[in-house]
Scaffold this motif. Structure first.
Motif, PDB file in Angstrom:
ATOM      1  N   TRP A 197      -7.305 -11.212   1.694  1.00  0.00           N
ATOM      2  CA  TRP A 197      -6.538 -10.032   1.288  1.00  0.00           C
ATOM      3  C   TRP A 197      -5.861  -9.405   2.505  1.00  0.00           C
ATOM      4  O   TRP A 197      -6.504  -9.143   3.520  1.00  0.00           O
ATOM      5  CB  TRP A 197      -7.489  -9.026   0.646  1.00  0.00           C
TER       6      TRP A 197
ATOM      7  N   VAL B 154     -10.737  -9.283   4.653  1.00  0.00           N
ATOM      8  CA  VAL B 154      -9.725  -8.253   4.413  1.00  0.00           C
ATOM      9  C   VAL B 154      -9.005  -7.982   5.723  1.00  0.00           C
ATOM     10  O   VAL B 154      -9.641  -7.835   6.771  1.00  0.00           O
ATOM     11  CB  VAL B 154     -10.381  -6.955   3.881  1.00  0.00           C
ATOM     12  N   HIS B 155      -7.675  -7.905   5.666  1.00  0.00           N
ATOM     13  CA  HIS B 155      -6.856  -7.711   6.868  1.00  0.00           C
ATOM     14  C   HIS B 155      -5.877  -6.570   6.610  1.00  0.00           C
ATOM     15  O   HIS B 155      -5.088  -6.633   5.665  1.00  0.00           O
ATOM     16  CB  HIS B 155      -6.096  -8.994   7.207  1.00  0.00           C
ATOM     17  N   THR B 156      -5.934  -5.551   7.445  1.00  0.00           N
ATOM     18  CA  THR B 156      -5.079  -4.391   7.233  1.00  0.00           C
ATOM     19  C   THR B 156      -3.975  -4.335   8.286  1.00  0.00           C
ATOM     20  O   THR B 156      -4.184  -4.714   9.442  1.00  0.00           O
ATOM     21  CB  THR B 156      -5.892  -3.090   7.297  1.00  0.00           C
TER      22      THR B 156
ATOM     23  N   ASP C 235      -9.346   4.038  -1.968  1.00  0.00           N
ATOM     24  CA  ASP C 235      -9.667   3.013  -0.970  1.00  0.00           C
ATOM     25  C   ASP C 235      -9.367   1.651  -1.590  1.00  0.00           C
ATOM     26  O   ASP C 235     -10.244   1.009  -2.163  1.00  0.00           O
ATOM     27  CB  ASP C 235     -11.133   3.109  -0.542  1.00  0.00           C
ATOM     28  N   GLN C 236      -8.129   1.220  -1.483  1.00  0.00           N
ATOM     29  CA  GLN C 236      -7.712  -0.017  -2.149  1.00  0.00           C
ATOM     30  C   GLN C 236      -8.495  -1.218  -1.637  1.00  0.00           C
ATOM     31  O   GLN C 236      -8.871  -2.101  -2.407  1.00  0.00           O
ATOM     32  CB  GLN C 236      -6.204  -0.225  -1.949  1.00  0.00           C
ATOM     33  N   GLN C 237      -8.743  -1.248  -0.335  1.00  0.00           N
ATOM     34  CA  GLN C 237      -9.456  -2.405   0.229  1.00  0.00           C
ATOM     35  C   GLN C 237     -10.844  -2.575  -0.385  1.00  0.00           C
ATOM     36  O   GLN C 237     -11.327  -3.697  -0.541  1.00  0.00           O
ATOM     37  CB  GLN C 237      -9.616  -2.230   1.736  1.00  0.00           C
TER      38      GLN C 237
ATOM     39  N   GLN D  56       0.874  -1.173   0.000  1.00  0.00           N
ATOM     40  CA  GLN D  56       0.000   0.000   0.000  1.00  0.00           C
ATOM     41  C   GLN D  56       0.916   1.230   0.000  1.00  0.00           C
ATOM     42  O   GLN D  56       2.120   1.117   0.286  1.00  0.00           O
ATOM     43  CB  GLN D  56      -0.925  -0.051   1.230  1.00  0.00           C
TER      44      GLN D  56
ATOM     45  N   ARG E  49     -13.030  -6.041  -1.214  1.00  0.00           N
ATOM     46  CA  ARG E  49     -13.903  -6.492  -0.135  1.00  0.00           C
ATOM     47  C   ARG E  49     -15.088  -7.307  -0.635  1.00  0.00           C
ATOM     48  O   ARG E  49     -15.546  -8.233   0.042  1.00  0.00           O
ATOM     49  CB  ARG E  49     -14.370  -5.275   0.675  1.00  0.00           C
TER      50      ARG E  49
ATOM     51  N   GLU F  17      -3.115  -6.170   3.459  1.00  0.00           N
ATOM     52  CA  GLU F  17      -2.577  -4.928   2.895  1.00  0.00           C
ATOM     53  C   GLU F  17      -1.564  -4.318   3.867  1.00  0.00           C
ATOM     54  O   GLU F  17      -1.867  -4.130   5.052  1.00  0.00           O
ATOM     55  CB  GLU F  17      -3.740  -3.970   2.656  1.00  0.00           C
TER      56      GLU F  17
END
Length: 561
Positions: A183, A154-156, A142-144, A123, A148, A185
């Motif tokens: 996913w 999704v895990h940031t 908003d890449q996520q 990112q 989604r 990021e």
């Protein structure tokens, strides 16, 4: 009393020493590869990019094998196949923005087919996130959000200490039924910064079991035991759960005919007396299934292809075993059992009564005879000859990967996979370009068996660059390209609907010469020499291309009447 949640993973002496005295020169990328290694990963797929360089630099200090492809979408297809073949979560390393977005079609296929892919993307630097400084190369607002709606979870990550736990949570999510892509990021600066965190040595990410509720399986077992005309539809969930053996036991105990969906190919023995094979686009099969008084659907949502384009209208009681909660009763009312196929079938085996039905095999044979008669009346000898040649040339235990092409559409219904988890196609999401890069991923997963990829000339152009990857990694993949001069199935659809095709004809290269320019041997074959040429290519180590110029036709649909 000791509870499970009181248990703590205790490091070994070597792990403790490594933690107290980490090697110099590590960065956030090292935490990524250390976590993957600790989870049991041995291979990663992907493509480097500016923001992701910290991860790729760390690969040089790890034991992980890196398999690089030329396009992110193809790397995703390769990871998808690796996950299907091994049952492990396949790491896919991607860069920010365009690199990440290019993988979307592959992740959609992985989601549709329940293939465990662990996508880890970079990112932009943290200073630019959340309304900070903008204008970074590759930046998305908003890449996520782009992922989604496709992936399971999704895990940031925003700090280095979050990396091991985020990746472990994603790994667990990918491998908890239903399997699927996930996913993660991580910002560029987090990956690049040096770290004094200890080496990651112990990671627990055991998938959760999705067991059936016992009152549901008790009712299901009672219905099946008392049924007069039970039948079974086996979907891809049976394959993903490695439950083909239990399905066979249950079908034989109930004397219940079994049809496998296109995603469930190989889940039931093709030549078994109870096997209705996979003729789901045939009205004779649809009528037979509609007539069942109890229909057990295992690992299928009964979507468009599995329901003969939603013309299937069951008249009996439906029992649906499905790990994906969103697919439970989504198309037909049923006794819905939210569970992993393997655990649910085991529960049924423990409680179901044994049936005798001397007519079951005769009724199955009658349906298959009607199907054969219908196909035989349509002057499709060439298509059947080509498919039979492929089956004879391909070793029984070799996996095959099929693009969205007319020969693959034939294979969905008519190809004997000769084993679970051996035949795979892009019929989940239906995108072009799947066959060849997916076959490369399978060859990485198991280099002891030759792998077959099947594409049309249109789909082949999506992944032609991966001839370079096949040669670089010396992968045992034979690529059969059926060249009909365009998008053959779309040509048929448009001609049927509008009387003429538009935008379906293609200028294409000399595929044999092009393969040879990559250092990959190629041969031009014919329907008469296909079996010999294909068998020779499959028996020769390394990549190869077999080109078959041929215009194939689909059999007539029967869902319309």
């Amino acid at each position: 009393m000791t509870h499970d949640h009181d248990l703590v993973l205790r490091p070994t002496a070597a792990q403790t020493q490594a933690a107290l005295d980490p090697p110099a020169g590590r960065n956030g990328g090292d935490l990524v590869v250390e976590t993957l290694t600790g989870l049991g990963a041995t291979t990663v797929f992907g493509l480097p990019g500016q923001h992701a360089l910290g991860m790729f630099d760390a690969l040089s200090r790890s034991s992980l094998r890196y398999v690089g492809l030329r396009v992110e979408n193809n790397a995703g297809f390769a990871a998808d196949a690796y996950g299907r073949i091994t049952g492990e979560a396949a790491p896919l390393l991607l860069s920010t923005g365009p690199g990440a977005l290019t993988s979307l079609a592959a992740l959609q296929e992985a989601a549709a087919a329940s293939a465990p892919v662990l996508a880890i993307s970079s990112q932009i630097p943290t200073a630019g996130l959340g309304g900070g400084r903008h204008g970074y190369l590759h930046e998305l607002p908003d890449q996520q959000a782009s992922f989604r709606g496709i992936v399971k979870s999704v895990h940031t990550v925003r700090t280095q200490s979050q990396i091991p736990s985020a990746i472990a949570a994603a790994w667990k999510s990918a491998l908890t039924a239903p399997h699927g892509p996930v996913w993660v990021e991580i910002p560029q600066d987090v990956l690049l910064a040096g770290t004094d965190l200890p080496v990651v040595t112990a990671v627990d990410a055991t998938p959760e079991d999705l067991a059936p509720r016992p009152e549901l399986t008790a009712v299901a077992a009672d219905l099946l035991s008392k049924a007069a005309r039970p039948a079974i539809i086996a979907g891809g969930g049976v394959v993903r759960a490695d439950a083909a053996g239990k399905l066979l036991q249950l079908a034989e105990r109930l004397q219940a005919p079994v049809v496998t969906t296109f995603g469930g190919k190989g889940a039931f023995p093709w030549e078994h007396p109870l096997s209705l094979q996979s003729w789901l686009e045939d009205r004779h099969t649809t009528d037979f299934l509609e007539d069942a008084d109890v229909l057990l659907v295992v690992g299928s949502g009964l979507g468009e292809l599995s329901s003969n384009y939603h013309t299937f209208k069951p008249r009996g009681r439906v029992i649906q075993i499905e790990a994906d909660l969103g697919k439970l009763e989504s198309n037909h009312p049923a006794l819905g059992v939210h569970a992993d196929a393997r655990l649910a079938l085991q529960a049924l085996l423990e409680t179901v009564g044994e049936r005798t039905d001397p007519t079951a095999a005769e009724r199955v044979r009658a349906v298959l005879d009607k199907v054969a008669e219908r196909i035989g009346s349509q002057e499709l000898a060439l298509e059947q000859q080509v498919l039979a040649s492929v089956r004879r040339a391909l070793p029984d235990d070799s996996p095959s990967f099929w693009d969205m092409t007319i020969l693959a559409y034939w294979a969905w219904s008519a190809f004997d996979a000769r084993g679970a988890n051996t035949m795979h196609s892009a019929q989940g999401a239906g995108g072009l370009g799947y066959g060849f890069p997916a076959a490369l991923g399978a060859a990485v997963a198991d280099p002891t068996r030759p792998v077959l990829a099947v594409s049309g000339d249109g789909g082949a152009l999506y992944s032609i660059a991966e001839l370079a990857a096949a040669r670089q990694h010396d992968l045992n993949v034979t690529w059969l390209i059926v060249d009909d001069g365009g998008y053959g199935i779309l040509r048929e659809y448009m001609t049927d609907a509008f009387g003429r095709p538009t935008a379906t004809e293609l200028s294409r290269p000399d595929y044999v010469a092009l393969a040879e320019s990559f250092g990959v041997p190629g041969v031009r074959t014919s329907p008469e020499t296909l079996e010999e040429d294909l068998a020779k290519a499959l028996a020769t180590p390394g990549p190869s291309v077999v080109l078959l110029p041929a215009v194939l036709r689909m059999f007539a649909p029967t869902h319309l009447g």
